[in-house]
Design a protein around this motif. Structure first.
Motif, PDB file in Angstrom:
ATOM      1  N   PRO A  84       0.826  -1.218   0.000  1.00 36.69           N
ATOM      2  CA  PRO A  84       0.000   0.000   0.000  1.00 36.69           C
ATOM      3  C   PRO A  84       0.856   1.262   0.000  1.00 36.69           C
ATOM      4  CG  PRO A  84       0.234  -0.796   2.244  1.00 36.69           C
ATOM      5  CD  PRO A  84       1.013  -1.759   1.354  1.00 36.69           C
ATOM      6  N   ILE A  87      -1.199  -0.534  -4.257  1.00 33.71           N
ATOM      7  CA  ILE A  87      -2.436   0.217  -4.100  1.00 33.71           C
ATOM      8  C   ILE A  87      -2.129   1.681  -4.386  1.00 33.71           C
ATOM      9  CG2 ILE A  87      -4.381   0.739  -2.594  1.00 33.71           C
ATOM     10  CD1 ILE A  87      -3.770  -1.723  -0.995  1.00 33.71           C
ATOM     11  N   VAL A 146      -4.353  -1.581  -7.733  1.00 35.96           N
ATOM     12  CA  VAL A 146      -5.578  -1.429  -6.935  1.00 35.96           C
ATOM     13  C   VAL A 146      -5.798   0.037  -6.601  1.00 35.96           C
ATOM     14  CG1 VAL A 146      -6.813  -2.222  -4.880  1.00 35.96           C
ATOM     15  CG2 VAL A 146      -5.068  -3.686  -5.917  1.00 35.96           C
ATOM     16  N   GLY A 186      -7.041   2.917  -4.150  1.00 34.50           N
ATOM     17  CA  GLY A 186      -7.295   3.141  -2.729  1.00 34.50           C
ATOM     18  C   GLY A 186      -7.875   4.528  -2.545  1.00 34.50           C
ATOM     19  N   GLY A 206     -11.085  -0.380  -5.393  1.00 39.48           N
ATOM     20  CA  GLY A 206     -11.003  -0.504  -3.947  1.00 39.48           C
ATOM     21  C   GLY A 206     -12.310  -0.958  -3.334  1.00 39.48           C
TER      22      GLY A 206
END
Length: 395
Positions: free
Chosen positions: A83, A117, A148, A150, A191
């Motif tokens: 992340p 992310i 991804v 976020g 997300g």
């Protein structure tokens, strides 16, 4: 269809900061004992932050422990989710740490995938740099797997505010993530959809995402997992949609094949002399039969089933084999409103570009069928064995 394609044991946001060392041990215990039973891939989410070397070192330490062969979990772990990444150099730091983890534990270089992310403006900008960096001998970014969104942390990073305190829709972020995935042969994943009881909202979000090329979505509950697995695939049966007041309303099919609208926001009144009065939210208009047919033609759309898509692709393939570059395909429906029947015929020109666009949902189905043998029985039950067999042989 109840099992996720990727399981992400979360040792970041879902774990209290003071408990993350214990969280690693929990992941090791669960994955080492049950990981072999999970039919998809397992990618734990570690801690990381582009501006905090202490957090990055903690993430590295957690990866070292998770990937230790003596702990018994790494044989079931396929990669890590990172992340809060920053610029492309930060992505390369995470990649280098994973390479070190592989080397220290005697794992094959590149055997552990890396997903990121996108939770900041600088990470979004890095999406444009990824294509140039992947493949260079100085890194192992070929290990990239998922991109991804976020959006919660992205909203914070962008210093964005809404009157209600809710998240902005951020369609640009989803587009850019999808574009980055397409350019680099990766998978774009949206997300989390936090309102876990809003099933229709979750479906709508996935429909919007698919229109942008995003094939995945973060799932928080078992119910969301099942929807996420089934919604991207072509439906079992086709359906007609009628635009009523700017909203698409699904028509109800009768046994005779006619399609019925039973609402009150669109009304048709038959007059003398072959004329009709159409009542809408914008008032009323008087139309003749041809004008009424054109009105419904403009309002009507069709959601094709898997069988419909395969039929069309087979027909085009046969035409192409016969030396024809483009063909016209016709679809006719009889719409019933207030007892008034309106027959609508629409022609669609199919050429090579149309054919290739139609391949997208079929290719997705083929990939699911190939890579998830545990789902084949449910797919055959959903579509029927003959349709499945044909879908596997077109495109």
């Amino acid at each position: 269809m109840q099992a996720a394609d990727v399981w992400v044991p979360d040792n970041e946001d879902a774990t209290a900061p003071s408990m993350r060392d214990e969280g690693v041990e929990n992941i090791i215990d669960v994955v080492s004992e049950h990981g072999g039973e999970f039919p998809g891939e397992i990618h734990p989410r570690i801690v990381w932050h582009r501006d905090d070397p202490t957090t990055r070192h903690q993430g590295f330490d957690h990866m070292m422990r998770l990937a230790d062969p003596e702990a018994g979990a790494v044989q079931h772990i396929d990669g890590f989710v990172v992340p809060e990444v920053g610029a492309i150099d930060d992505w390369k730091k995470a990649d280098e740490f994973i390479t070190i983890v592989e080397t220290e534990h005697g794992l094959e270089e590149g055997s552990l995938a890396m997903s990121v992310i996108v939770e900041s403006g600088v990470a979004e900008l890095a999406l444009a740099d990824l294509r140039e960096e992947m493949g260079k001998p100085s890194n192992n970014l070929e290990r990239m797997f998922l991109l991804v969104d976020g959006e919660v942390d992205y909203t914070k990073d962008m210093r964005a505010m809404t009157p209600t305190g809710g998240l902005p829709p951020w369609p640009e972020l989803r587009h850019n993530t999808s574009r980055g995935a397409s350019a680099n042969g990766l998978i774009a994943v949206d997300g989390p959809y936090d309102d876990i009881r809003d099933v229709e909202g979750y479906r709508e979000r996935m429909t919007e995402n698919r229109a942008k090329g995003m094939l995945g979505i973060w799932s928080l509950t078992p119910g969301q997992v099942e929807i996420a697995n089934t919604a991207p695939l072509p439906p079992e049966r086709g359906s007609y949609l009628l635009d009523v007041g700017g909203e698409d309303v699904t028509l109800s099919p009768r046994e005779d094949g006619t399609q019925v609208y039973a609402g009150d926001d669109l009304q048709v009144e038959e007059l003398d002399g072959g004329r009709y009065r159409l009542h809408t939210g914008n008032g009323e208009r008087e139309l003749d039969a041809d004008e009424l047919r054109e009105e419904f033609k403009a309002r009507l759309d069709y959601v094709p089933s898997m069988n419909d898509i395969v039929d069309s692709m087979e027909e085009f393939e046969a035409a192409k084999e016969a030396g024809r570059g483009a063909i016209s395909m016709e679809r006719t429906a009889t719409v019933v409103v207030d007892g008034v029947e309106v027959e609508v015929t629409r022609d669609r020109m199919w050429d090579e570009a149309t054919y290739q666009a139609a391949q997208t949902p079929v290719h997705l189905f083929q990939e699911v069928y190939e890579h998830r043998p545990d789902q084949r029985g449910e797919l055959e039950e959903m579509y029927g064995e003959s349709v499945v067999e044909r879908a596997l042989n077109v495109g």
